[in-house]
Design a protein around this motif. Structure first.
Motif, PDB file in Angstrom:
ATOM      1  N   GLU A 164      14.197   4.397   9.667  1.00 12.48           N
ATOM      2  CA  GLU A 164      15.239   5.307   9.470  1.00 12.48           C
ATOM      3  C   GLU A 164      15.605   5.775  10.944  1.00 12.48           C
ATOM      4  OE1 GLU A 164      14.660   8.806   7.192  1.00 12.48           O
ATOM      5  OE2 GLU A 164      16.861   9.515   7.281  1.00 12.48           O
ATOM      6  N   GLN A 165      14.738   5.995  11.641  1.00 14.91           N
ATOM      7  CA  GLN A 165      14.663   6.533  12.976  1.00 14.91           C
ATOM      8  C   GLN A 165      15.058   5.426  14.110  1.00 14.91           C
ATOM      9  OE1 GLN A 165      14.108   9.296  14.518  1.00 14.91           O
ATOM     10  NE2 GLN A 165      12.414  10.614  13.466  1.00 14.91           N
ATOM     11  N   GLU A 166      14.980   4.148  13.565  1.00 13.62           N
ATOM     12  CA  GLU A 166      15.577   2.784  14.411  1.00 13.62           C
ATOM     13  C   GLU A 166      16.920   2.890  13.987  1.00 13.62           C
ATOM     14  OE1 GLU A 166      14.347   1.308  16.715  1.00 13.62           O
ATOM     15  OE2 GLU A 166      12.149   1.529  16.257  1.00 13.62           O
ATOM     16  N   LEU A 215       9.244   3.636   5.913  1.00 13.02           N
ATOM     17  CA  LEU A 215      10.819   3.939   5.991  1.00 13.02           C
ATOM     18  C   LEU A 215      11.086   4.789   6.856  1.00 13.02           C
ATOM     19  CD1 LEU A 215      10.315   4.492   2.047  1.00 13.02           C
ATOM     20  CD2 LEU A 215      11.756   2.869   3.276  1.00 13.02           C
ATOM     21  N   HIS A 216      10.115   5.795   7.164  1.00 14.23           N
ATOM     22  CA  HIS A 216      10.934   6.911   8.355  1.00 14.23           C
ATOM     23  C   HIS A 216      10.824   6.125   9.627  1.00 14.23           C
ATOM     24  CE1 HIS A 216      10.401  10.919   6.308  1.00 14.23           C
ATOM     25  NE2 HIS A 216       9.971  10.017   5.386  1.00 14.23           N
ATOM     26  N   ARG A 217      10.101   5.253   9.946  1.00 18.44           N
ATOM     27  CA  ARG A 217      10.219   4.570  11.236  1.00 18.44           C
ATOM     28  C   ARG A 217      11.591   3.832  11.252  1.00 18.44           C
ATOM     29  NH1 ARG A 217       7.498   3.433  15.488  1.00 18.44           N
ATOM     30  NH2 ARG A 217       5.532   4.545  14.530  1.00 18.44           N
ATOM     31  N   TYR A 264       5.708   4.949   3.558  1.00 14.38           N
ATOM     32  CA  TYR A 264       6.562   6.139   3.886  1.00 14.38           C
ATOM     33  C   TYR A 264       6.860   6.286   5.601  1.00 14.38           C
ATOM     34  CZ  TYR A 264       7.389   7.221  -0.690  1.00 14.38           C
ATOM     35  OH  TYR A 264       7.858   7.205  -1.981  1.00 14.38           O
ATOM     36  N   PRO A 265       5.507   5.908   5.928  1.00 13.52           N
ATOM     37  CA  PRO A 265       5.731   5.906   7.691  1.00 13.52           C
ATOM     38  C   PRO A 265       6.593   4.862   8.037  1.00 13.52           C
ATOM     39  CG  PRO A 265       3.349   6.104   6.991  1.00 13.52           C
ATOM     40  CD  PRO A 265       4.110   5.895   5.851  1.00 13.52           C
ATOM     41  N   GLU A 309       0.845  -1.237   0.062  1.00 14.12           N
ATOM     42  CA  GLU A 309      -0.059  -0.046  -0.027  1.00 14.12           C
ATOM     43  C   GLU A 309       0.947   1.174   0.109  1.00 14.12           C
ATOM     44  OE1 GLU A 309      -3.353   2.681   2.202  1.00 14.12           O
ATOM     45  OE2 GLU A 309      -2.489   0.778   3.239  1.00 14.12           O
ATOM     46  N   GLU A 310       0.754   1.845  -1.293  1.00 13.28           N
ATOM     47  CA  GLU A 310       1.721   3.071  -1.401  1.00 13.28           C
ATOM     48  C   GLU A 310       2.027   3.856  -0.211  1.00 13.28           C
ATOM     49  OE1 GLU A 310       1.194   4.502  -5.192  1.00 13.28           O
ATOM     50  OE2 GLU A 310       1.088   2.412  -6.037  1.00 13.28           O
ATOM     51  N   GLY A 311       0.798   4.497   0.152  1.00 13.00           N
ATOM     52  CA  GLY A 311       1.067   5.588   1.315  1.00 13.00           C
ATOM     53  C   GLY A 311       1.775   5.103   2.501  1.00 13.00           C
ATOM     54  N   SER A 312       1.527   3.781   2.968  1.00 16.47           N
ATOM     55  CA  SER A 312       1.991   3.303   4.122  1.00 16.47           C
ATOM     56  C   SER A 312       3.276   3.039   4.070  1.00 16.47           C
ATOM     57  CB  SER A 312       1.219   1.991   4.771  1.00 16.47           C
ATOM     58  OG  SER A 312       1.109   1.242   3.915  1.00 16.47           O
TER      59      SER A 312
END
Lengths: 111, 179
Positions: free
Chosen positions: A59-61, A55-57, A52-53, A47-50
């Motif tokens: 990255e934060q990890e 990916l960012h998570r 990005y959250p 699901e394309e939109g989900s």
């Protein structure tokens, strides 16, 4: 709007993204999305939109690192690549995935 | 991501939001291109790209929440860690807390005093028109002596009736025990 049934299971997205980036090197979100879809011959659809959250998570990890770059079409994009701790996480996720598969198939076979 | 980068991220939340916008717009633009290459009209492709993406605002907010949530998580775990460390050394903790308490308390007390005495204007109608009038010691009073800024009053004339008559420009006089 009804969701497509072959949405990537919550939790396996991390595994897939890490694996794709490990195998293919730095990619932007759109390419990751398309890649997962085409490699799985459309069985899996992110699901394309989900994406990005997630990916960012990641990255934060500290599992992913990002840098901005330019695509071959000349557009500016954010490229993600896997880090050392991302590699460790990939191994851990693979392991827990195969455990899940083994568990579920045992239940299916022996119940 | 380092601590420094996180702090910078908090400070430039606007820039981060803009980067996220760019990232998502890039995704949509690529999808539109692909659909157009597949023979779809551009307007239709735009709608299809948005439909496939899902709710753009929701996903944007969720992505942003990931960043904020992470920062809050870290702050909470830092706090827990601090409390654990303080528990390990109760003597040190007591001294630290006590000295902070005394320091803050003393500062607050002195500030309140200064604030009441010097910073706040007196509770009168036009505080900026106030003037201080003082008495001079008795032995200066012979002749026509004036101190630098202050009109001359003798102790014997230091009562309101007398001074009001002497200073017509003053609308009101207050006596103070400090002089």
């Amino acid at each position: 709007m009804s969701k497509p049934k072959n949405d990537v299971l919550q939790g396996t997205l991390t595994l897939l993204v890490l694996r794709v980036l490990h195998a293919r090197g730095p990619m932007h979100g759109y390419a990751i999305c398309n890649h997962i879809q085409s490699v799985s011959s459309d069985l899996l659809r992110v699901e394309e939109g989900s994406l990005y959250p997630a990916l960012h998570r990641m990255e934060q990890e500290g599992w992913l690192a990002s840098s901005s770059g330019v695509t071959e079409k000349g557009r500016k994009a954010k490229f993600y690549s896997i880090t050392k701790s991302g590699l460790l996480q990939l191994e851990a996720e693979k392991e827990s995935w195969s455990r899940l598969i083994r568990g579920v198939s045992r239940v299916l076979r022996y119940s | 991501m380092s601590w420094f980068a996180r702090i910078v991220n908090v400070l430039r939340a606007g820039k981060l939001g803009q980067e996220l916008d760019e990232e998502l717009n890039f995704h949509l633009a690529e999808r539109v291109d692909e659909l157009v290459a597949g023979g779809m009209a551009r307007d239709e492709a735009r709608l299809e790209a948005l439909r496939r993406f899902g709710n753009v605002t929701v996903h944007k907010e969720r992505t942003r929440d990931v960043n904020v949530e992470r920062i809050l998580d870290l702050a909470v775990s830092d706090l827990r860690y601090a409390i654990r460390q303080l528990r390990l050394a109760p003597g040190f903790a007591a001294v630290a807390v006590l000295s902070l308490a005394l320091g803050i308390g003393a500062n607050t007390a002195i500030f309140q005093l200064i604030d009441a005495l010097r910073l706040r204007s007196l509770p009168v109608q036009d505080p900026w028109e106030l003037a201080a009038i003082d008495t001079a010691p008795d032995f200066y009073t012979s002749g026509n002596y004036r101190s630098r800024n202050r009109p001359l009053l003798t102790r014997s004339s230091n009562n309101c009736g007398c001074t009001s008559r002497h200073f017509r420009t003053c609308s009101h006089l207050e006596t103070s025990g400090l002089t």
